[in-house]
Design a protein around this motif. Structure first.
Motif, PDB file in Angstrom:
ATOM      1  N   ALA A  20      -5.375   2.928  -2.155  1.00  0.00           N
ATOM      2  CA  ALA A  20      -6.439   2.720  -3.284  1.00  0.00           C
ATOM      3  C   ALA A  20      -7.333   1.422  -2.885  1.00  0.00           C
ATOM      4  O   ALA A  20      -6.629   0.386  -2.514  1.00  0.00           O
ATOM      5  N   ARG A  21      -8.465   1.359  -3.043  1.00  0.00           N
ATOM      6  CA  ARG A  21      -9.282   0.315  -2.704  1.00  0.00           C
ATOM      7  C   ARG A  21      -9.267  -0.569  -4.022  1.00  0.00           C
ATOM      8  O   ARG A  21      -9.936  -0.569  -4.932  1.00  0.00           O
ATOM      9  N   SER A  22      -8.003  -1.220  -3.919  1.00  0.00           N
ATOM     10  CA  SER A  22      -7.864  -2.427  -5.107  1.00  0.00           C
ATOM     11  C   SER A  22      -7.305  -3.361  -4.536  1.00  0.00           C
ATOM     12  O   SER A  22      -6.456  -3.435  -3.536  1.00  0.00           O
ATOM     13  N   ALA A  23      -7.315  -4.783  -5.079  1.00  0.00           N
ATOM     14  CA  ALA A  23      -6.624  -5.850  -4.766  1.00  0.00           C
ATOM     15  C   ALA A  23      -5.191  -5.743  -5.026  1.00  0.00           C
ATOM     16  O   ALA A  23      -4.585  -6.871  -4.389  1.00  0.00           O
ATOM     17  N   ILE A  24      -4.695  -4.771  -5.556  1.00  0.00           N
ATOM     18  CA  ILE A  24      -3.210  -4.759  -5.987  1.00  0.00           C
ATOM     19  C   ILE A  24      -2.533  -3.873  -4.973  1.00  0.00           C
ATOM     20  O   ILE A  24      -1.253  -3.488  -5.161  1.00  0.00           O
ATOM     21  N   ALA A  25      -3.296  -3.161  -3.938  1.00  0.00           N
ATOM     22  CA  ALA A  25      -2.724  -1.973  -3.150  1.00  0.00           C
ATOM     23  C   ALA A  25      -2.913  -2.735  -1.780  1.00  0.00           C
ATOM     24  O   ALA A  25      -3.327  -3.603  -1.507  1.00  0.00           O
ATOM     25  N   GLY A  26      -2.316  -1.736  -0.893  1.00  0.00           N
ATOM     26  CA  GLY A  26      -2.397  -2.276   0.482  1.00  0.00           C
ATOM     27  C   GLY A  26      -1.025  -2.558   1.100  1.00  0.00           C
ATOM     28  O   GLY A  26      -0.142  -2.776   0.136  1.00  0.00           O
ATOM     29  N   VAL A  27      -0.756  -2.857   2.235  1.00  0.00           N
ATOM     30  CA  VAL A  27       0.483  -3.375   2.849  1.00  0.00           C
ATOM     31  C   VAL A  27       1.004  -4.729   2.071  1.00  0.00           C
ATOM     32  O   VAL A  27       0.197  -5.579   1.946  1.00  0.00           O
ATOM     33  N   ALA A  28       2.172  -4.722   1.821  1.00  0.00           N
ATOM     34  CA  ALA A  28       2.943  -6.128   0.994  1.00  0.00           C
ATOM     35  C   ALA A  28       1.952  -6.327  -0.066  1.00  0.00           C
ATOM     36  O   ALA A  28       1.858  -7.641  -0.214  1.00  0.00           O
ATOM     37  N   SER A  29       1.716  -5.246  -1.021  1.00  0.00           N
ATOM     38  CA  SER A  29       1.272  -5.813  -2.108  1.00  0.00           C
ATOM     39  C   SER A  29       2.074  -5.135  -3.270  1.00  0.00           C
ATOM     40  O   SER A  29       3.071  -4.664  -3.005  1.00  0.00           O
ATOM     41  N   PRO A  30       1.535  -5.417  -4.555  1.00  0.00           N
ATOM     42  CA  PRO A  30       2.162  -5.350  -5.954  1.00  0.00           C
ATOM     43  C   PRO A  30       2.742  -3.416  -5.921  1.00  0.00           C
ATOM     44  O   PRO A  30       3.637  -3.008  -6.509  1.00  0.00           O
ATOM     45  N   VAL A  31       1.789  -2.807  -4.882  1.00  0.00           N
ATOM     46  CA  VAL A  31       1.998  -1.282  -4.973  1.00  0.00           C
ATOM     47  C   VAL A  31       3.141  -0.966  -4.205  1.00  0.00           C
ATOM     48  O   VAL A  31       4.028  -0.352  -4.567  1.00  0.00           O
ATOM     49  N   TYR A  32       3.342  -1.747  -3.258  1.00  0.00           N
ATOM     50  CA  TYR A  32       4.732  -1.597  -2.338  1.00  0.00           C
ATOM     51  C   TYR A  32       5.880  -2.292  -3.148  1.00  0.00           C
ATOM     52  O   TYR A  32       7.048  -1.435  -3.144  1.00  0.00           O
ATOM     53  N   ASP A  33       5.799  -3.073  -4.094  1.00  0.00           N
ATOM     54  CA  ASP A  33       6.844  -3.746  -4.618  1.00  0.00           C
ATOM     55  C   ASP A  33       7.404  -2.506  -5.872  1.00  0.00           C
ATOM     56  O   ASP A  33       8.403  -2.362  -6.094  1.00  0.00           O
TER      57      ASP A  33
END
Length: 425
Positions: A380-393
């Motif tokens: 997702a195009r979001s500051a909380i997404a992407g590798v090593a992000s809160p989404v991965y957490d």
């Protein structure tokens, strides 16, 4: 008079020699280790050998949050690199932090490149919502389906040449897993079930194959996206209930399950292709294998993907000189045109003249799964997404317990929605 001529001649000679020896240093930071690191170091050495006027001064740092934190803090005070490798899934966060500079069409032209030279989806992921480019894609890397042919011999899942066929739905995959289990595969489907990356990539693929999205309009799992997330988690949980997938397998263990011959199928990134190629060449693998694009298991053809890319960070409050920027773009252009060497790490070149070349089309197994670049779905195009992000957490802290039976899929989806939404509010 003769003395004056001698002085003038000597001065001219010295100036000419000085110009010939003038060299622009390009400070380069990357996060490549292992096979990727070896290949990138070789490319940098080759570039430096071919360009006496430009010298890449390269530094490799730890991948993940430490790397991106270092880039952010150093660039903000003008102590960062001139060029940096970047995951395109991290570009939205970088833009919110204001640490990358736009890359114009004239920049690309200096490098001998153009936007149309790249896969459309990678260019979209490298740009902001207005279409301004902030990174130049270098590859497309995704998860693929590896398979051990020995568990499928004599079945409808291998053609006469030993290529995987017949998996066109979730039911087909589950039937193939059951067959492999009956044929002695201890863990029919291996993937990283004890770490964020493997879990997230499969969840994201299953969500995307339903036409779902994690974030839309600033909301986490709005509308029917919630039900699609529940379904994705339930599928993964059922693999666990059927003893198809390992319990809490860390990354290295998930790889070992396949390379040791215990797992018939293996879902992981293209970056593990060199591992299998090397073992096969060394005679230590013990079975014939293949790799294909992750099949369309649900309603749509889609698969998680990301890209390594080149970006130009800010230089504190200073502007990069025109001379330095031209050198940086020369580096980027040269790397793109030598991406075939990079593809030996399993990646798909993002640069179409290489991806569509005869040489790449003859590269196996890359060419077998290269079509995934057209159905790649980035985070997702979001500051909380992407590798090593809160989404991965969230993948590790919420989805993992669910696929191992400690949470119901609905509970996991709701917890993930609440935790991630709190970060957006």
């Amino acid at each position: 008079m003769k003395l004056l001529k001698s002085i003038v001649l000597a001065t001219a000679t010295f100036t000419s020699a000085g110009s010939a020896l003038a060299q622009t240093e390009v400070v380069w930071w990357d996060f490549f280790v292992g096979g990727d690191g070896q290949r990138m170091k070789a490319l940098i050495s080759q570039f430096n050998a071919e360009h006496p006027d430009i010298n890449i001064n390269a530094t490799t740092s730890e991948w993940g949050v430490p790397f991106y934190t270092r880039v952010r803090t150093a660039s903000a005070v003008g102590q960062g690199p001139d060029i940096v490798t970047y995951h395109l899934s991290r570009v939205p966060l970088a833009l919110s932090e204001g640490i990358l500079t736009p890359i114009s069409d004239s920049d690309l032209e200096q490098a001998g490149l153009a936007r149309d030279d790249f896969f459309e989806r990678s260019i979209e992921a490298a740009s902001d919502d207005e279409g301004t480019l902030y990174a130049v894609p270098f590859d497309v890397h995704s998860i693929i389906l590896y398979y051990n042919k020995s568990y499928l011999e004599g079945s409808d899942y291998l053609d006469e040449e030993g290529n995987l066929i017949g998996i066109e739905s979730l039911d087909d995959l589950n039937a193939a897993l059951a067959l492999a289990q009956d044929n002695g595969s201890q863990i029919p489907l291996s993937y990283q079930t004890g770490g964020p990356g493997g879990i997230w990539r499969i969840f994201h693929t299953l969500l995307s194959q339903q036409g779902g999205a994690l974030i839309e309009g600033g909301e986490v799992l709005p509308g029917d996206n919630f039900d699609k997330a529940v379904r994705a988690i339930a599928i993964m949980q059922e693999w666990g209930n059927s003893n198809y997938q390992p319990e809490h397998a860390e990354y290295e263990a998930s790889v070992a399950l396949f390379t040791s011959g215990r797992s018939a199928f293996f879902i992981n990134g293209v970056w593990e292709v060199p591992t299998l190629v090397d073992m096969e060449e060394a005679g230590t693998l013990g079975f014939e294998w293949g790799a294909v694009e992750v099949p369309t298991l649900l309603e749509e053809n889609a698969v998680w993907a990301d890209s390594h890319a080149f970006a130009i960070p800010i230089q504190g409050s200073e502007e990069m000189t025109a001379e330095k920027r031209e050198a940086v773009m020369t580096v980027i252009g040269w790397m793109e045109k030598h991406a075939l060497d990079w593809a030996t790490a399993g990646h798909i070149p993002a640069y179409l003249p290489i991806a569509e070349s005869t040489e790449f089309k003859q590269m196996e197994p890359n060419s077998t799964y290269a079509s995934l670049a057209d159905v790649a779905v980035y985070d997702a195009r979001s500051a909380i997404a992407g590798v090593a992000s809160p989404v991965y957490d969230a993948a590790l802290n919420v989805i993992a317990p669910a696929i191992h039976g400690f949470l119901e899929p609905e509970q996991a989806a709701e917890q993930m929605r609440q935790e991630l939404q709190a970060l957006l509010n």
